[in-house]
Design a protein around this motif. Structure first.
Motif, PDB file in Angstrom:
ATOM      1  N   ARG A   1      -7.439  41.671  10.869  1.00 49.21           N
ATOM      2  CA  ARG A   1      -6.625  40.877  11.796  1.00 49.21           C
ATOM      3  C   ARG A   1      -7.529  39.983  12.651  1.00 49.21           C
ATOM      4  NH1 ARG A   1      -4.610  40.747  16.932  1.00 49.21           N
ATOM      5  NH2 ARG A   1      -2.418  40.089  17.129  1.00 49.21           N
ATOM      6  N   ARG A   2      -8.596  40.550  13.146  1.00 52.18           N
ATOM      7  CA  ARG A   2      -9.540  39.767  13.955  1.00 52.18           C
ATOM      8  C   ARG A   2     -10.166  38.657  13.123  1.00 52.18           C
ATOM      9  NH1 ARG A   2     -15.088  42.225  16.735  1.00 52.18           N
ATOM     10  NH2 ARG A   2     -15.939  40.195  17.419  1.00 52.18           N
ATOM     11  N   PHE A   3     -10.496  38.986  11.874  1.00 49.62           N
ATOM     12  CA  PHE A   3     -11.097  37.998  10.973  1.00 49.62           C
ATOM     13  C   PHE A   3     -10.139  36.834  10.725  1.00 49.62           C
ATOM     14  CE2 PHE A   3     -11.733  36.466   6.576  1.00 49.62           C
ATOM     15  CZ  PHE A   3     -13.060  36.046   6.649  1.00 49.62           C
ATOM     16  N   LEU A   4      -8.858  37.119  10.504  1.00 53.22           N
ATOM     17  CA  LEU A   4      -7.882  36.061  10.249  1.00 53.22           C
ATOM     18  C   LEU A   4      -7.760  35.112  11.431  1.00 53.22           C
ATOM     19  CD1 LEU A   4      -4.993  38.048   8.483  1.00 53.22           C
ATOM     20  CD2 LEU A   4      -6.642  36.477   7.424  1.00 53.22           C
ATOM     21  N   ILE A   5      -7.814  35.665  12.630  1.00 61.12           N
ATOM     22  CA  ILE A   5      -7.639  34.835  13.826  1.00 61.12           C
ATOM     23  C   ILE A   5      -8.912  34.083  14.179  1.00 61.12           C
ATOM     24  CG2 ILE A   5      -7.168  34.901  16.307  1.00 61.12           C
ATOM     25  CD1 ILE A   5      -5.352  37.334  15.750  1.00 61.12           C
ATOM     26  N   GLU A   6     -10.056  34.776  14.145  1.00 59.98           N
ATOM     27  CA  GLU A   6     -11.299  34.179  14.633  1.00 59.98           C
ATOM     28  C   GLU A   6     -12.018  33.340  13.580  1.00 59.98           C
ATOM     29  OE1 GLU A   6     -13.801  37.143  16.338  1.00 59.98           O
ATOM     30  OE2 GLU A   6     -12.299  37.795  17.812  1.00 59.98           O
ATOM     31  N   GLU A   7     -11.965  33.769  12.322  1.00 64.42           N
ATOM     32  CA  GLU A   7     -12.717  33.072  11.286  1.00 64.42           C
ATOM     33  C   GLU A   7     -11.836  32.164  10.428  1.00 64.42           C
ATOM     34  OE1 GLU A   7     -15.968  33.171  11.240  1.00 64.42           O
ATOM     35  OE2 GLU A   7     -15.922  34.583  12.917  1.00 64.42           O
ATOM     36  N   GLU A   8     -10.648  32.646  10.049  1.00 59.98           N
ATOM     37  CA  GLU A   8      -9.744  31.838   9.235  1.00 59.98           C
ATOM     38  C   GLU A   8      -8.874  30.921  10.081  1.00 59.98           C
ATOM     39  OE1 GLU A   8      -9.554  31.906   5.689  1.00 59.98           O
ATOM     40  OE2 GLU A   8     -11.486  32.893   6.068  1.00 59.98           O
TER      41      GLU A   8
ATOM     42  N   LEU B   1      -6.086  31.398  11.587  1.00 59.38           N
ATOM     43  CA  LEU B   1      -4.649  31.461  11.340  1.00 59.38           C
ATOM     44  C   LEU B   1      -3.900  31.514  12.654  1.00 59.38           C
ATOM     45  CD1 LEU B   1      -5.446  31.965   8.368  1.00 59.38           C
ATOM     46  CD2 LEU B   1      -3.640  33.687   8.278  1.00 59.38           C
ATOM     47  N   ASP B   2      -2.713  30.929  12.650  1.00 58.52           N
ATOM     48  CA  ASP B   2      -1.846  30.963  13.818  1.00 58.52           C
ATOM     49  C   ASP B   2      -1.537  32.409  14.176  1.00 58.52           C
ATOM     50  OD1 ASP B   2       0.362  30.070  15.656  1.00 58.52           O
ATOM     51  OD2 ASP B   2       1.564  31.056  14.105  1.00 58.52           O
ATOM     52  N   ILE B   3      -1.628  32.745  15.454  1.00 60.51           N
ATOM     53  CA  ILE B   3      -1.457  34.134  15.885  1.00 60.51           C
ATOM     54  C   ILE B   3      -0.048  34.633  15.602  1.00 60.51           C
ATOM     55  CG2 ILE B   3      -0.784  33.581  18.258  1.00 60.51           C
ATOM     56  CD1 ILE B   3      -2.528  36.012  19.113  1.00 60.51           C
ATOM     57  N   ASN B   4       0.944  33.728  15.652  1.00 62.68           N
ATOM     58  CA  ASN B   4       2.307  34.133  15.320  1.00 62.68           C
ATOM     59  C   ASN B   4       2.412  34.551  13.859  1.00 62.68           C
ATOM     60  OD1 ASN B   4       3.257  33.607  17.903  1.00 62.68           O
ATOM     61  ND2 ASN B   4       3.829  31.500  17.409  1.00 62.68           N
ATOM     62  N   SER B   5       1.702  33.824  12.987  1.00 62.13           N
ATOM     63  CA  SER B   5       1.719  34.154  11.567  1.00 62.13           C
ATOM     64  C   SER B   5       1.031  35.488  11.308  1.00 62.13           C
ATOM     65  CB  SER B   5       1.039  33.042  10.758  1.00 62.13           C
ATOM     66  OG  SER B   5       1.717  31.814  10.907  1.00 62.13           O
ATOM     67  N   VAL B   6      -0.085  35.744  12.008  1.00 61.96           N
ATOM     68  CA  VAL B   6      -0.793  37.013  11.832  1.00 61.96           C
ATOM     69  C   VAL B   6       0.056  38.172  12.333  1.00 61.96           C
ATOM     70  CG1 VAL B   6      -2.866  38.326  12.424  1.00 61.96           C
ATOM     71  CG2 VAL B   6      -3.028  35.876  11.975  1.00 61.96           C
ATOM     72  N   ASN B   7       0.730  37.970  13.466  1.00 61.94           N
ATOM     73  CA  ASN B   7       1.609  39.019  13.994  1.00 61.94           C
ATOM     74  C   ASN B   7       2.785  39.271  13.065  1.00 61.94           C
ATOM     75  OD1 ASN B   7      -0.023  39.353  16.235  1.00 61.94           O
ATOM     76  ND2 ASN B   7       1.186  37.999  17.542  1.00 61.94           N
ATOM     77  N   LYS B   8       3.340  38.207  12.507  1.00 65.14           N
ATOM     78  CA  LYS B   8       4.441  38.344  11.557  1.00 65.14           C
ATOM     79  C   LYS B   8       3.986  39.153  10.343  1.00 65.14           C
ATOM     80  CE  LYS B   8       8.416  37.063   9.522  1.00 65.14           C
ATOM     81  NZ  LYS B   8       9.758  37.429  10.012  1.00 65.14           N
ATOM     82  N   LEU B   9       2.767  38.875   9.889  1.00 60.60           N
ATOM     83  CA  LEU B   9       2.218  39.593   8.738  1.00 60.60           C
ATOM     84  C   LEU B   9       2.048  41.079   9.055  1.00 60.60           C
ATOM     85  CD1 LEU B   9       0.880  39.578   5.907  1.00 60.60           C
ATOM     86  CD2 LEU B   9      -1.286  39.037   7.055  1.00 60.60           C
ATOM     87  N   GLY B  10       1.407  41.387  10.188  1.00 58.32           N
ATOM     88  CA  GLY B  10       1.078  42.771  10.499  1.00 58.32           C
ATOM     89  C   GLY B  10       2.236  43.610  10.974  1.00 58.32           C
ATOM     90  N   GLU B  11       3.188  42.989  11.691  1.00 59.72           N
ATOM     91  CA  GLU B  11       4.255  43.747  12.336  1.00 59.72           C
ATOM     92  C   GLU B  11       5.572  43.712  11.580  1.00 59.72           C
ATOM     93  OE1 GLU B  11       4.451  42.070  16.232  1.00 59.72           O
ATOM     94  OE2 GLU B  11       2.319  42.436  16.647  1.00 59.72           O
ATOM     95  N   ASP B  12       5.648  42.905  10.535  1.00 64.13           N
ATOM     96  CA  ASP B  12       6.915  42.792   9.810  1.00 64.13           C
ATOM     97  C   ASP B  12       6.679  42.899   8.301  1.00 64.13           C
ATOM     98  OD1 ASP B  12       9.524  42.322   9.064  1.00 64.13           O
ATOM     99  OD2 ASP B  12       9.423  40.160   9.348  1.00 64.13           O
ATOM    100  N   THR B  13       6.025  41.882   7.723  1.00 60.88           N
ATOM    101  CA  THR B  13       5.858  41.820   6.267  1.00 60.88           C
ATOM    102  C   THR B  13       5.151  43.056   5.721  1.00 60.88           C
ATOM    103  OG1 THR B  13       5.773  39.404   6.355  1.00 60.88           O
ATOM    104  CG2 THR B  13       4.926  40.460   4.371  1.00 60.88           C
ATOM    105  N   LEU B  14       3.996  43.395   6.283  1.00 67.09           N
ATOM    106  CA  LEU B  14       3.216  44.518   5.744  1.00 67.09           C
ATOM    107  C   LEU B  14       3.899  45.859   6.000  1.00 67.09           C
ATOM    108  CD1 LEU B  14      -0.458  43.430   6.547  1.00 67.09           C
ATOM    109  CD2 LEU B  14       0.809  43.225   4.395  1.00 67.09           C
ATOM    110  N   ILE B  15       4.660  45.960   7.083  1.00 67.36           N
ATOM    111  CA  ILE B  15       5.402  47.196   7.344  1.00 67.36           C
ATOM    112  C   ILE B  15       6.438  47.422   6.246  1.00 67.36           C
ATOM    113  CG2 ILE B  15       6.905  48.411   8.961  1.00 67.36           C
ATOM    114  CD1 ILE B  15       4.063  47.973   9.988  1.00 67.36           C
ATOM    115  N   ASN B  16       7.183  46.354   5.896  1.00 65.11           N
ATOM    116  CA  ASN B  16       8.184  46.464   4.830  1.00 65.11           C
ATOM    117  C   ASN B  16       7.544  46.788   3.491  1.00 65.11           C
ATOM    118  OD1 ASN B  16      10.592  45.992   6.249  1.00 65.11           O
ATOM    119  ND2 ASN B  16      10.240  43.783   6.247  1.00 65.11           N
ATOM    120  N   LEU B  17       6.404  46.141   3.210  1.00 67.12           N
ATOM    121  CA  LEU B  17       5.733  46.395   1.939  1.00 67.12           C
ATOM    122  C   LEU B  17       5.180  47.822   1.871  1.00 67.12           C
ATOM    123  CD1 LEU B  17       3.845  43.025   1.305  1.00 67.12           C
ATOM    124  CD2 LEU B  17       5.748  43.969  -0.007  1.00 67.12           C
ATOM    125  N   MET B  18       4.594  48.304   2.947  1.00 64.63           N
ATOM    126  CA  MET B  18       4.062  49.660   2.950  1.00 64.63           C
ATOM    127  C   MET B  18       5.174  50.686   2.755  1.00 64.63           C
ATOM    128  SD  MET B  18       0.804  49.692   3.044  1.00 64.63           S
ATOM    129  CE  MET B  18       0.638  51.450   3.319  1.00 64.63           C
TER     130      MET B  18
END
Length: 927
Positions: free
Chosen positions: A99-106, A108-125
């Motif tokens: 998550r830190r890598f996506l925000i600091e190095e890539e 990525l928009d923080i909203n997109s990273v939060n959407k990924l971690g708190e919604d998309t990946l939860i459903n997939l897991m």
């Protein structure tokens, strides 16, 4: 504009940093907040006009106010346990680093990273198997994740691997594409995002060097082990290592390409060193990620019990673990959903159909996809440039020309692997535009960012190398003229031929306000922008070059290739695409669209050169994909399972006859099921034989005459100007369908099958029909009888792939054509429903939302637009128009009302090998 571009960029960056700092504090960024932040930066003596402020605002909003469409997921069991959501709080070592890598190095928009971690990946897991439960029997979960081309699927599955590792998965096998170039790219990204270190071979000293990269720079604790490296796929030497997976406390990763030999080595090592002697299974939870899952993984054999080698070994790897989750990732899922879900369910033979879940990833508003480019009203439709200076050979030339002529004639689709002729001027123009767009990026302060141009014209390695030499010559001449013949002062270059050409190209292709023409055509600015330009071939050949964005973060390159540019490979900073390929399947064509993705701060200078025919295909693919996603959304609402979805897809070939025949398990005689009910089918393709059009025109006149004999006359629909006949007995329609000639390209308008269905269906809904003549926009009307007057449509003709098609629209008809025959009450009801559901108007809605209507036959009369200079060079096209002799072109559409009580109807195609080759064979295999 008042502000210099450099100052405007600095203000935008400052406002963006302030906005992102507020986001980290949990503050929702709004247009008002951004406006206030901009105002706070514009202190005296700075002055800005409305255009400056709007430009800054748009740039900041694109990076801080990204919105997402909702993700869609359908399950095999909707009462599944949300095991991941119910886990006790645990350390998320891998995810927090990534998550830190996506925000600091890539970045990525923080909203997109939060959407990924708190919604998309939860459903997939929650969709995966629980790794913390020791299964008493073999457990295999199979799923499919659908994303958009170049939309960030790699970040999603990297995040999924992180979450999986944190929750107890011990083994991850990541299958990349079929090329080593793509495997290396994926290995590198996993090293940076998950593993944290890389092993690189020093070729001169023949020693390996290990160094921390990416997330490894945050935390040097090595909690992941890789059995592959950047330089080496899983290889024979590894199989001799006496070790086992159980000996590792860390996550163990294998990043391998989909090569049968490599996969067999992996399977044999897993079995020999890790399987339990009691049951032959590896008792560790394993996650297998199949990237580009529609490529190579599909079983293309008709015999389900005897799969292809790659498909077979992937199944074997899945089944040697006692607890496996298989997740395919793809942007073109058409082949995957055509996998037969009814394969025998023994674990040794079960296919890779995603029986447990299908997930459609959310699409960020910042993503530029096919809809934004190829829709006429799309935000980036102006990026398209049509290639009109490639003259395809007609049948006569192909028959009469000797081999030498065809190897040296100007470039064409069906060229041989030895071709070395003249390339089109439009390619040179595209290269010049790319070089100029590099100047814009420099002036905007992006001099440290990578830029790429893609040229995809041939599947042959030898031709790709020839194109490279051609491009090198163009670039060398360009660089020489600018360096040695251009003067330092703008006015001193006004009469130079190259300067005149560049000025003309810039004026014709760009409308950029933040930089001036004087800055763009400044000698020193151009030389700086194109300095160290690389011209490379990216393919499977020995001379292929890797675009190493890690070593050279500001790389500027022109990449020429075929297959290697068509799947998975990321071309960073892609600004200019020159695409002229002849492929006939939707999935292959979409994968070739490397220009889709995110173009932060330079979307306005991206340009795509392609044929008008290809552009029309992309529009159709875009519509088909949107319909597929709509179907998935409806399935979720109705709680239908992936297996039922598989059956539905095969039933609705209206949507998905868009992949290679062998991927649909098809033979030359093949029953393809599709649903007539609730849809409309058109004939946008025309035969090059003008006599067939004459047959159709006479058939229309004969239909009107026969109706009159039976005392059936035309009136004006709803008091307008559309000639319309109601309640026509179906035998008139049958006779008409039998008499017309429809080009075989109109696969969805198969007259023999439509005739069979109408003739054999005894339901009342088929007994009476409506007929309407669609009015056009040519302001020319024609009287077919006393009660039938038609205003002709006005369309441009495009020739390609052995037929003619209409250009200028994504389809033949308009979105309101299908309402002919409906009452005003029905029309108002449907429009109200669409408004309430916030859905757009499609011609299909008049049928899918209406059971109480007659089937509808629509007839279109088209006046072709005058041929332009390029079209006049095409003798075959000129001959066709002359033979029309003023007779309008006739086209048709046929629509069927929704009828939930009736099943699907079968269409049986009997086609020869030539037809298969032209329409379905995946011709993207490189030499």
């Amino acid at each position: 504009m008042i502000l210099p571009v450099e100052i405007r960029q600095l203000i935008a960056q400052s406002v963006e940093l302030a906005a992102k700092a507020m986001q980290k504090q949990g503050i929702q960024i709004t247009e008002g907040i951004i406006g206030n932040l901009i105002t706070s930066q514009l202190l005296p003596p700075l002055q800005a006009d409305d255009e400056d402020i709007n430009n800054i605002r748009k740039q900041v909003e694109s990076r801080t106010m990204v919105q997402h469409t909702p993700g869609i997921v359908i399950y095999d069991e909707y009462k599944r346990s949300d095991w991941y959501s119910l886990l006790e709080p645990h350390e998320e070592y891998f995810w927090e680093r990534y998550r830190r890598f996506l925000i600091e190095e890539e970045h990525l928009d923080i909203n997109s990273v939060n959407k990924l971690g708190e919604d998309t990946l939860i459903n997939l897991m929650n969709s995966l198997a629980n790794p913390q439960i020791e299964e008493n029997h073999k457990n295999l979960v199979r799923g499919l994740v659908i994303g958009d081309v170049q939309s960030g699927k790699t970040s999603t599955y990297a995040g999924l691997i992180c979450k999986a590792a944190d929750s107890g998965y011990k083994v991850v096998i990541l299958l990349t594409g079929v090329t080593e170039t793509l495997r290396q790219q994926t290995q590198e990204r996993m090293e940076e995002g998950i593993i944290g270190f890389t092993v690189r071979r020093n070729k001169s000293s023949r020693t390996d060097k290990i160094e921390e990269v990416g997330v490894g720079l945050y935390d040097r604790t090595k909690r992941a082990t890789a059995f592959t490296s950047y330089d080496n796929d899983f290889k024979a030497g590894v199989t001799n290592i006496i070790t086992s997976l159980q000996e590792y406390n860390s996550l163990v990763m294998f990043i391998v390409k989909k090569n049968t030999s490599v996969l067999n080595k992996l399977y044999n090592w897993l079995k020999a060193h890790n399987a339990s002697p009691e049951d032959g299974l590896i008792h560790l939870p394993m996650l297998l990620i199949d990237d580009e899952a529609d490529n190579a993984s599909i079983n293309t054999k008709k015999d389900k019990s005897d799969p292809t080698a790659t498909n077979k070994v992937i199944r074997a790897i899945c089944n040697i673990f006692n607890n496996t989750s298989y997740v395919g990732f793809t942007a073109t899922p058409f082949a995957n959903v055509f996998i037969d879900p009814n394969t025998p369910e023994q674990m040794t033979t079960a296919d890779l159909f995603p029986k447990d879940f299908i997930y459609v990833l959310p699409t960020p508003s910042s993503y530029i996809g096919a809809k934004k480019i190829y829709d006429k009203d799309g935000e980036y439709h102006s990026s398209l440039r049509f290639i009109s200076d490639i003259n395809e050979p007609d049948e006569d030339e192909l028959e009469q020309a000797d081999e030498t002529h065809m190897l040296t004639r100007p470039f064409y689709h069906g060229h041989k692997k030895e071709w070395e002729g003249e390339l089109p001027q439009s390619l040179t123009d595209a290269i010049y535009c790319y070089l100029l767009s590099n100047v814009v990026r420099d002036l905007r302060g992006d001099s440290d960012k990578p830029r790429t141009m893609m040229i995809n014209m041939s599947r042959y390695v030898r031709v790709q190398n020839y194109i490279k030499r051609y491009v090198e010559a163009i670039f060398k001449a360009f660089h020489h003229d600018v360096k040695y013949e251009f003067k330092d002062e703008y006015e001193d270059n006004l009469n130079h031929p190259l300067f005149i050409k560049l000025k003309s190209l810039w004026t014709a292709n760009y409308d950029i306000q933040d930089v001036s023409l004087e800055e763009i055509l400044d000698k020193n600015n151009i030389l700086k922008a194109i300095d160290k330009m690389q011209i490379v071939v990216v393919n499977s050949g020995r001379s292929s070059t890797k675009l190493d964005y890690k070593k050279n973060k500001s790389i500027r390159a022109i990449a020429i290739g075929g297959l290697a540019l068509s799947r998975g490979l990321t071309l960073k900073g892609l600004m200019t695409s020159y695409f002229y390929r002849n492929t006939a399947t939707f999935d292959v064509l979409m994968q070739m669209g490397r220009w889709f993705g995110y173009r932060d701060q330079y979307a306005d200078i991206c340009r795509i050169w392609t044929s008008e025919n290809s552009a029309n295909w992309y529009k159709i693919i875009s519509d088909a994909t949107e319909e597929l996603k709509d179907d998935l959304s409806k399935m979720f609402e109705d709680r239908l399972t992936p297996s039922e979805f598989g059956i539905k897809v095969r039933d609705e070939s209206d949507d998905l006859q868009i992949t290679a025949m062998n991927k649909m398990r098809s033979a030359f005689n093949h029953d393809i099921y599709f649903t007539l009910w609730g849809s409309i089918f058109e004939t946008p393709y025309l035969s090059l034989n003008a006599k067939n059009n004459k047959v159709n025109y006479n058939a229309v006149l004969n239909l009107i005459q026969e109706l009159h004999v039976d005392d059936i006359h035309f009136t004006k629909f709803n008091g307008g100007n559309i000639s319309y006949a109601a309640n026509v007995p179906k035998h008139f329609i049958l006779d008409f369908i039998r008499s017309i000639k429809v080009n075989l390209k109109n696969i969805k308008f198969d007259t023999s099958q439509i005739e069979t269905i109408i003739n054999t269906d005894s339901s009342p809904v088929m007994s009476l029909w409506d007929i309407g003549f669609v009015n056009g926009d040519s302001n020319i009307s024609i009287d077919l009888s006393e009660d039938v007057s038609v205003e002709l449509l006005h369309r441009r003709l495009v020739k390609g792939n052995g037929c003619l098609s209409f250009a200028g629209r994504g389809s033949l008809g308009g979105t309101s054509d299908g309402k002919v025959g409906l009452s005003q009450t029905q029309i108002d009801r449907i429009l109200k429903e669409l408004k309430q559901e916030n859905k757009g108007l499609r011609n299909k809605v008049w049928f899918e939302r209406c059971q109480d209507r007659n089937p509808l036959l629509l007839i279109y009369l088209v006046r072709p637009k005058d041929l332009d200079d390029e079209q006049l060079k095409d003798e075959q096209l000129v001959k066709y128009v002359n033979e029309l002799n003023g007779t309008p072109i006739v086209a048709f559409a046929i629509g069927f009302p929704q009828n939930t009580g009736l099943g699907a109807s079968a269409t049986h195609y009997k086609v020869n090998s030539t037809y298969i080759q032209q329409n379905y064979t995946d011709a993207d295999d490189e030499e």
